[in-house]
Design a protein around this motif. Sequence first.
Motif, mmCIF file in Angstrom:
data_model
loop_
_atom_site.group_PDB
_atom_site.id
_atom_site.type_symbol
_atom_site.label_atom_id
_atom_site.label_comp_id
_atom_site.label_asym_id
_atom_site.label_seq_id
_atom_site.Cartn_x
_atom_site.Cartn_y
_atom_site.Cartn_z
ATOM 1 N N MET A 1 0.844 -1.171 0.000
ATOM 2 C CA MET A 1 0.000 0.000 0.000
ATOM 3 C C MET A 1 0.889 1.233 0.000
ATOM 4 N N LYS A 2 0.469 2.209 -0.760
ATOM 5 C CA LYS A 2 1.209 3.457 -0.792
ATOM 6 C C LYS A 2 1.082 4.158 0.552
ATOM 7 N N ARG A 3 2.027 4.998 0.829
ATOM 8 C CA ARG A 3 1.974 5.769 2.066
ATOM 9 C C ARG A 3 0.826 6.771 1.966
ATOM 10 N N LEU A 4 0.027 6.831 3.007
ATOM 11 C CA LEU A 4 -1.137 7.716 3.017
ATOM 12 C C LEU A 4 -0.794 9.027 3.722
ATOM 13 N N ARG A 5 -1.259 10.141 3.138
ATOM 14 C CA ARG A 5 -1.075 11.443 3.775
ATOM 15 C C ARG A 5 -2.042 11.573 4.946
ATOM 16 N N SER A 6 -1.834 12.549 5.808
ATOM 17 C CA SER A 6 -2.682 12.717 6.992
ATOM 18 C C SER A 6 -4.092 13.184 6.636
ATOM 19 N N LYS A 7 -4.260 13.862 5.504
ATOM 20 C CA LYS A 7 -5.581 14.271 5.023
ATOM 21 C C LYS A 7 -5.641 13.981 3.527
ATOM 22 N N MET A 8 -6.717 13.311 3.124
ATOM 23 C CA MET A 8 -6.880 12.956 1.715
ATOM 24 C C MET A 8 -8.340 13.126 1.319
ATOM 25 N N THR A 9 -8.569 13.436 0.045
ATOM 26 C CA THR A 9 -9.938 13.482 -0.462
ATOM 27 C C THR A 9 -10.426 12.051 -0.651
ATOM 28 N N THR A 10 -11.740 11.895 -0.792
ATOM 29 C CA THR A 10 -12.284 10.559 -1.025
ATOM 30 C C THR A 10 -11.740 9.974 -2.322
ATOM 31 N N GLU A 11 -11.555 10.820 -3.338
ATOM 32 C CA GLU A 11 -11.030 10.347 -4.609
ATOM 33 C C GLU A 11 -9.595 9.825 -4.464
ATOM 34 N N GLU A 12 -8.773 10.572 -3.729
ATOM 35 C CA GLU A 12 -7.384 10.160 -3.536
ATOM 36 C C GLU A 12 -7.290 8.841 -2.773
ATOM 37 N N ARG A 21 -15.032 5.498 -5.254
ATOM 38 C CA ARG A 21 -15.231 6.640 -4.363
ATOM 39 C C ARG A 21 -16.451 6.431 -3.469
ATOM 40 N N GLN A 22 -17.487 5.801 -4.009
ATOM 41 C CA GLN A 22 -18.692 5.534 -3.238
ATOM 42 C C GLN A 22 -18.393 4.600 -2.065
ATOM 43 N N THR A 23 -17.469 3.679 -2.252
ATOM 44 C CA THR A 23 -17.083 2.767 -1.170
ATOM 45 C C THR A 23 -16.445 3.550 -0.028
ATOM 46 N N VAL A 24 -15.565 4.481 -0.364
ATOM 47 C CA VAL A 24 -14.925 5.307 0.662
ATOM 48 C C VAL A 24 -15.977 6.148 1.383
ATOM 49 N N ASN A 25 -16.917 6.723 0.634
ATOM 50 C CA ASN A 25 -17.983 7.510 1.266
ATOM 51 C C ASN A 25 -18.823 6.649 2.214
ATOM 52 N N ARG A 26 -19.086 5.394 1.830
ATOM 53 C CA ARG A 26 -19.836 4.492 2.705
ATOM 54 C C ARG A 26 -19.048 4.223 3.986
ATOM 55 N N TRP A 27 -17.744 3.998 3.880
ATOM 56 C CA TRP A 27 -16.913 3.780 5.065
ATOM 57 C C TRP A 27 -16.959 4.996 5.991
ATOM 58 N N ILE A 28 -16.917 6.189 5.407
ATOM 59 C CA ILE A 28 -16.967 7.418 6.215
ATOM 60 C C ILE A 28 -18.229 7.429 7.060
ATOM 61 N N ARG A 29 -19.367 7.114 6.418
ATOM 62 C CA ARG A 29 -20.645 7.106 7.153
ATOM 63 C C ARG A 29 -20.682 5.979 8.185
ATOM 64 N N GLN A 30 -20.318 4.777 7.781
ATOM 65 C CA GLN A 30 -20.420 3.614 8.671
ATOM 66 C C GLN A 30 -19.441 3.681 9.839
ATOM 67 N N GLN A 31 -18.220 4.108 9.569
ATOM 68 C CA GLN A 31 -17.180 4.096 10.583
ATOM 69 C C GLN A 31 -17.109 5.403 11.376
ATOM 70 N N GLY A 32 -17.795 6.440 10.907
ATOM 71 C CA GLY A 32 -17.791 7.724 11.602
ATOM 72 C C GLY A 32 -16.439 8.416 11.552
ATOM 73 N N TRP A 33 -15.759 8.312 10.410
ATOM 74 C CA TRP A 33 -14.442 8.937 10.275
ATOM 75 C C TRP A 33 -14.567 10.456 10.328
ATOM 76 N N LYS A 34 -13.544 11.090 10.844
ATOM 77 C CA LYS A 34 -13.512 12.553 10.931
ATOM 78 C C LYS A 34 -13.170 13.119 9.554
ATOM 79 N N THR A 35 -13.976 14.070 9.101
ATOM 80 C CA THR A 35 -13.751 14.729 7.819
ATOM 81 C C THR A 35 -13.922 16.224 7.992
ATOM 82 N N GLU A 36 -13.496 16.962 6.985
ATOM 83 C CA GLU A 36 -13.726 18.407 6.961
ATOM 84 C C GLU A 36 -14.037 18.809 5.529
#
Length: 127
Positions: A1-12, A21-36
């Motif tokens: 896996m590539k090194r992940l930055r501390s903040k990334m867009t859903t696309e990245e 991208r929809q999978t990442v958005n689902r994880w955000i909702r299900q897991q309650g990840w912090k976003t801005e």
Amino acid sequence: MKRLRSKMTTEELAENLGVARQTVNRWIRQQGWKTEGLNGVKGGRARLIHVDARVKEHIMSLPAIRNRQAVYHLAEVTSSYNEQPSRLRPGIIETLESMTELEQQRLDTLLKREGIRGFLTRLGIAE
């Protein structure tokens, strides 16, 4: 896996993981990840994901990611590390034994995640 930055867009994040991208958005909702919110994007739909320990833990728990890591570790050539007797071995062993249990666990996780080459790269001594 590539090194992940501390903040990334859903696309990245989706591109790095090889998912939609929809999978990442689902994880955000299900897991309650912090976003801005991402300024300048119409509708306020673009989000920056804070890639913290919870996000990384979830990503590493995915079977597809674990399989990629296993393939990476199998593909890594380890014979070159054992060809010559090392005068560093006693110093390395002494250092490892002097580490706390938590430090040893973190080092173990790092080595499993990035392999020897990734570890050496982080130290700035990779060939």
